[in-house]
Write a protein that holds these residues in place. Structure first.
Motif, mmCIF file in Angstrom:
data_model
loop_
_atom_site.group_PDB
_atom_site.id
_atom_site.type_symbol
_atom_site.label_atom_id
_atom_site.label_comp_id
_atom_site.label_asym_id
_atom_site.label_seq_id
_atom_site.Cartn_x
_atom_site.Cartn_y
_atom_site.Cartn_z
ATOM 1 N N VAL A 73 -39.690 82.726 114.387
ATOM 2 C CA VAL A 73 -39.492 83.622 115.535
ATOM 3 C C VAL A 73 -40.687 83.528 116.476
ATOM 4 O O VAL A 73 -40.537 83.451 117.701
ATOM 5 C CB VAL A 73 -39.291 85.073 115.058
ATOM 6 N N ASP A 75 -42.717 81.021 116.918
ATOM 7 C CA ASP A 75 -42.686 79.742 117.637
ATOM 8 C C ASP A 75 -41.740 79.811 118.840
ATOM 9 O O ASP A 75 -42.043 79.270 119.916
ATOM 10 C CB ASP A 75 -42.261 78.618 116.700
ATOM 11 N N CYS A 76 -40.598 80.465 118.651
ATOM 12 C CA CYS A 76 -39.647 80.618 119.760
ATOM 13 C C CYS A 76 -40.255 81.448 120.885
ATOM 14 O O CYS A 76 -40.139 81.104 122.068
ATOM 15 C CB CYS A 76 -38.368 81.292 119.268
ATOM 16 N N THR A 91 -30.159 84.199 124.216
ATOM 17 C CA THR A 91 -31.519 84.225 123.679
ATOM 18 C C THR A 91 -31.857 85.620 123.174
ATOM 19 O O THR A 91 -32.413 85.789 122.077
ATOM 20 C CB THR A 91 -32.541 83.813 124.758
ATOM 21 N N THR A 94 -30.004 86.365 119.960
ATOM 22 C CA THR A 94 -30.622 85.692 118.812
ATOM 23 C C THR A 94 -31.863 86.440 118.345
ATOM 24 O O THR A 94 -32.077 86.629 117.141
ATOM 25 C CB THR A 94 -30.995 84.242 119.177
ATOM 26 N N LEU A 126 -32.408 79.885 116.162
ATOM 27 C CA LEU A 126 -33.813 79.918 116.571
ATOM 28 C C LEU A 126 -34.331 78.507 116.852
ATOM 29 O O LEU A 126 -35.069 78.278 117.821
ATOM 30 C CB LEU A 126 -34.663 80.584 115.488
ATOM 31 N N LYS A 127 -33.931 77.558 116.010
ATOM 32 C CA LYS A 127 -34.351 76.171 116.223
ATOM 33 C C LYS A 127 -33.720 75.587 117.484
ATOM 34 O O LYS A 127 -34.317 74.720 118.138
ATOM 35 C CB LYS A 127 -34.002 75.328 114.998
ATOM 36 N N ASP A 128 -32.524 76.070 117.839
ATOM 37 C CA ASP A 128 -31.907 75.648 119.095
ATOM 38 C C ASP A 128 -32.748 76.108 120.289
ATOM 39 O O ASP A 128 -32.866 75.393 121.292
ATOM 40 C CB ASP A 128 -30.491 76.215 119.217
ATOM 41 N N ILE A 129 -33.324 77.312 120.162
ATOM 42 C CA ILE A 129 -34.219 77.788 121.227
ATOM 43 C C ILE A 129 -35.423 76.863 121.325
ATOM 44 O O ILE A 129 -35.843 76.456 122.418
ATOM 45 C CB ILE A 129 -34.671 79.235 120.946
ATOM 46 N N LEU A 130 -35.976 76.499 120.164
ATOM 47 C CA LEU A 130 -37.150 75.625 120.139
ATOM 48 C C LEU A 130 -36.859 74.252 120.751
ATOM 49 O O LEU A 130 -37.707 73.663 121.424
ATOM 50 C CB LEU A 130 -37.646 75.443 118.698
#
Length: 294
Positions: A73, A75-76, A91, A94, A126-130
């Motif tokens: 979280v 990192d995002c 976003t 999420t 969350l990884k999609d946000i990254l």
């Protein structure tokens, strides 16, 4: 393992749960702010600091599933903070779901259990946000900089940082003396941190918690808010008021894999001024580069 890092320490766990609840409130409140104002920089900064604090605290008490999830979280929020993506409704959704998972993980730990639900879906979101596939990616305005803060004692203070001990104004020192209760002594505790510690960016907050166990922390250099940022501070000075000899608690501060050196000095009244709340100056202990003798 030191008492401070012992994850079974009841006092440490109690402090962690209280702090974690406060940070969850920060998360929930500021996510709702972003829902109405996606470009609110203050809310984004508050979210990042809350996630960073939660991650560090969970790591300290070895709640690894909570530390790892909150790290994701964080990192995002970091790339959002850097302006690499624009926040969309998805976003915000999420982040809200992720906060619910954090709350559930914390609740399970409160009852002596480990959260066992499948979190793969929210982790993917969350990884999609990254990766930029969720949210609108934008060009980074500046290259990523170092995450090592300048040493305030080396003449390169960061913006908003307090002065080093010898450079505090008389007014600042007067405020410290007035904040101390009767019978308490003021000390400046200068701590040098190890850069090779895997969790070096949360060392300043961790030692703040240790000092709270036997004193009142009145001021820090760098400023307290700066200690919450994802940055390694090689030197932190804590101004404390206490009625006990800090030497009795030195072993709590000298943590082999966290600190390099711990130095105490007393904040004394200025020469010729008999007032107990007079303007003061920080004087070094009698033993150079070490603690005062007790």
């Amino acid at each position: 393992m030191s008492d401070y890092l012992d994850p079974t320490n009841e006092e440490l766990l109690k402090d962690f749960f209280v702090e974690a609840e406060a940070q969850i409130e920060v998360l929930e409140g500021n996510i709702l702010v972003l829902e109405n104002d996606p470009s609110n920089g203050d809310a984004i900064d508050e979210l990042f600091r809350a996630a960073h604090t939660l991650k560090g605290g969970a790591g300290t008490v070895q709640m690894n599933e909570l530390a790892e999830f909150t790290h994701l979280v964080e990192d995002c929020l970091d790339i959002i903070r850097e302006g690499k993506i624009r926040i969309q409704e998805s976003t915000v959704d999420t982040l809200l779901i992720a906060t619910d998972v954090i709350k559930a993980m914390l609740e399970e730990r409160r009852h002596g259990k480990i959260y066992a639900e499948d979190v793969s879906k929210i982790e993917k979101d969350l990884k999609d946000i990254l990766s930029g596939s969720s949210g609108v990616a934008v060009a980074s305005p500046t290259p990523a900089g170092s995450n090592v803060a300048p040493d305030p004692g080396q003449g390169s203070p960061s913006a908003g940082s307090a002065s080093s001990p010898g450079e505090l104004s008389e007014y600042e020192l007067l405020e410290l003396r007035e904040a101390a209760q009767g019978g308490e002594t003021l000390y400046a505790v200068r701590i040098l941190f190890r850069e090779d510690n895997p969790m070096n960016t949360v060392g300043g907050i961790h030692l703040f918690s240790v000092l709270k166990s036997f004193s009142t922390v009145l001021k820090t250099t760098p400023d307290f808010d700066a200690l919450y940022q994802d940055m390694f501070h090689p030197v932190v000075t804590y101004y404390i008021a206490t009625s006990v000899d800090p030497e009795l608690h030195r072993r709590k501060l000298e943590i082999s894999d966290v600190t390099e050196k711990v130095e105490f000095s007393e904040v004394l009244a200025a020469p010729g001024d008999s007032s107990s709340q007079a303007r003061g100056q920080v004087e070094r202990a009698a033993v150079p580069g070490s603690s005062f003798s007790g």
